[in-house]
Design a protein around this motif. Sequence first.
Motif, PDB file in Angstrom:
ATOM      1  N   GLU A 142      -2.729   8.110  15.755  1.00  0.00           N
ATOM      2  CA  GLU A 142      -4.051   8.993  15.902  1.00  0.00           C
ATOM      3  C   GLU A 142      -3.889  10.077  14.625  1.00  0.00           C
ATOM      4  N   ARG A 143      -3.042  10.461  13.921  1.00  0.00           N
ATOM      5  CA  ARG A 143      -3.216  11.318  13.042  1.00  0.00           C
ATOM      6  C   ARG A 143      -3.958  10.625  11.733  1.00  0.00           C
ATOM      7  N   ALA A 144      -3.971   9.290  11.558  1.00  0.00           N
ATOM      8  CA  ALA A 144      -4.737   8.688  10.647  1.00  0.00           C
ATOM      9  C   ALA A 144      -6.123   9.013  10.717  1.00  0.00           C
ATOM     10  N   TYR A 145      -6.664  10.028  10.171  1.00  0.00           N
ATOM     11  CA  TYR A 145      -8.011  10.056  10.538  1.00  0.00           C
ATOM     12  C   TYR A 145      -8.863   9.624   9.146  1.00  0.00           C
ATOM     13  N   SER A 146     -10.272   9.571   9.395  1.00  0.00           N
ATOM     14  CA  SER A 146     -10.867   9.001   8.457  1.00  0.00           C
ATOM     15  C   SER A 146     -10.971   9.537   7.074  1.00  0.00           C
ATOM     16  N   ASN A 147     -10.501  10.543   6.801  1.00  0.00           N
ATOM     17  CA  ASN A 147     -10.113  11.262   5.674  1.00  0.00           C
ATOM     18  C   ASN A 147      -8.990  10.961   4.757  1.00  0.00           C
ATOM     19  N   TYR A 148      -8.292   9.916   5.439  1.00  0.00           N
ATOM     20  CA  TYR A 148      -7.252   9.313   4.800  1.00  0.00           C
ATOM     21  C   TYR A 148      -7.577   7.937   3.978  1.00  0.00           C
ATOM     22  N   ALA A 149      -7.419   7.659   2.883  1.00  0.00           N
ATOM     23  CA  ALA A 149      -7.271   6.513   2.300  1.00  0.00           C
ATOM     24  C   ALA A 149      -6.482   5.502   2.586  1.00  0.00           C
ATOM     25  N   ARG A 150      -7.054   4.095   2.788  1.00  0.00           N
ATOM     26  CA  ARG A 150      -5.953   3.359   3.368  1.00  0.00           C
ATOM     27  C   ARG A 150      -5.958   2.205   2.299  1.00  0.00           C
ATOM     28  N   GLY A 151      -4.814   1.756   1.937  1.00  0.00           N
ATOM     29  CA  GLY A 151      -4.465   0.610   1.332  1.00  0.00           C
ATOM     30  C   GLY A 151      -3.774  -0.513   1.542  1.00  0.00           C
ATOM     31  N   TRP A 152      -3.903  -1.683   0.805  1.00  0.00           N
ATOM     32  CA  TRP A 152      -3.122  -2.767   1.079  1.00  0.00           C
ATOM     33  C   TRP A 152      -2.246  -3.178  -0.394  1.00  0.00           C
ATOM     34  N   ARG A 211       5.781  -4.142  -6.370  1.00  0.00           N
ATOM     35  CA  ARG A 211       4.711  -4.028  -5.526  1.00  0.00           C
ATOM     36  C   ARG A 211       3.495  -3.738  -6.260  1.00  0.00           C
ATOM     37  N   GLU A 212       2.590  -4.425  -5.936  1.00  0.00           N
ATOM     38  CA  GLU A 212       1.127  -4.379  -6.475  1.00  0.00           C
ATOM     39  C   GLU A 212      -0.028  -3.981  -5.542  1.00  0.00           C
ATOM     40  N   PHE A 213      -0.849  -3.623  -6.170  1.00  0.00           N
ATOM     41  CA  PHE A 213      -2.063  -3.074  -5.492  1.00  0.00           C
ATOM     42  C   PHE A 213      -3.011  -4.134  -5.106  1.00  0.00           C
ATOM     43  N   VAL A 214      -3.687  -4.292  -4.048  1.00  0.00           N
ATOM     44  CA  VAL A 214      -4.401  -5.515  -3.373  1.00  0.00           C
ATOM     45  C   VAL A 214      -5.844  -4.940  -3.215  1.00  0.00           C
ATOM     46  N   ALA A 215      -5.989  -3.814  -2.458  1.00  0.00           N
ATOM     47  CA  ALA A 215      -7.429  -3.224  -1.925  1.00  0.00           C
ATOM     48  C   ALA A 215      -7.166  -1.955  -1.421  1.00  0.00           C
ATOM     49  N   ALA A 216      -8.022  -0.963  -1.436  1.00  0.00           N
ATOM     50  CA  ALA A 216      -8.204   0.151  -0.825  1.00  0.00           C
ATOM     51  C   ALA A 216      -9.501   0.439  -0.220  1.00  0.00           C
ATOM     52  N   SER A 218      -1.599   3.132  -7.539  1.00  0.00           N
ATOM     53  CA  SER A 218      -0.210   3.178  -7.553  1.00  0.00           C
ATOM     54  C   SER A 218       0.444   3.366  -6.215  1.00  0.00           C
ATOM     55  N   PRO A 219       1.379   2.407  -5.922  1.00  0.00           N
ATOM     56  CA  PRO A 219       2.097   2.647  -4.527  1.00  0.00           C
ATOM     57  C   PRO A 219       2.800   3.778  -4.486  1.00  0.00           C
ATOM     58  N   GLN A 220       3.172   4.492  -5.635  1.00  0.00           N
ATOM     59  CA  GLN A 220       3.903   5.619  -5.573  1.00  0.00           C
ATOM     60  C   GLN A 220       2.993   6.894  -4.980  1.00  0.00           C
TER      61      GLN A 220
END
Length: 120
Positions: A26-36, A45-50, A103-105
Amino acid sequence: QVQLVESGGGLVQAGGSLRLSCAASERAYSNYARGWFRQAPGKEREFVAAITGNTYYANSVKGRFTISRDNAKNTVYLQMNSLKPEDTAVYYCAARYGGAHYSPQEYPYWGQGTQVTVSA
């Protein structure tokens, strides 16, 4: 603390489709960027989408993968079409407060990963 749980991985033939889901606490509100991100054996590890209010894609998946989010469910999806053997990897979802980053970091919160295997 944001907790993320992926689901939807599996084995598919080349040209097929899969949809990954990433449910957040529940803490992951809409103001968090989410990535795969994804990691193949022996590779970084490589970026796919965000996704924020905009979407961002790696060139290797652009036009084949679609990231979306349902804020009411705190869930992000990755629709993967026209899958190729080189898409085989463990796929991870991630979250960070603020804007998207390649960047995953830069992502402090991670799911456990889900295996995607594409056979030729």
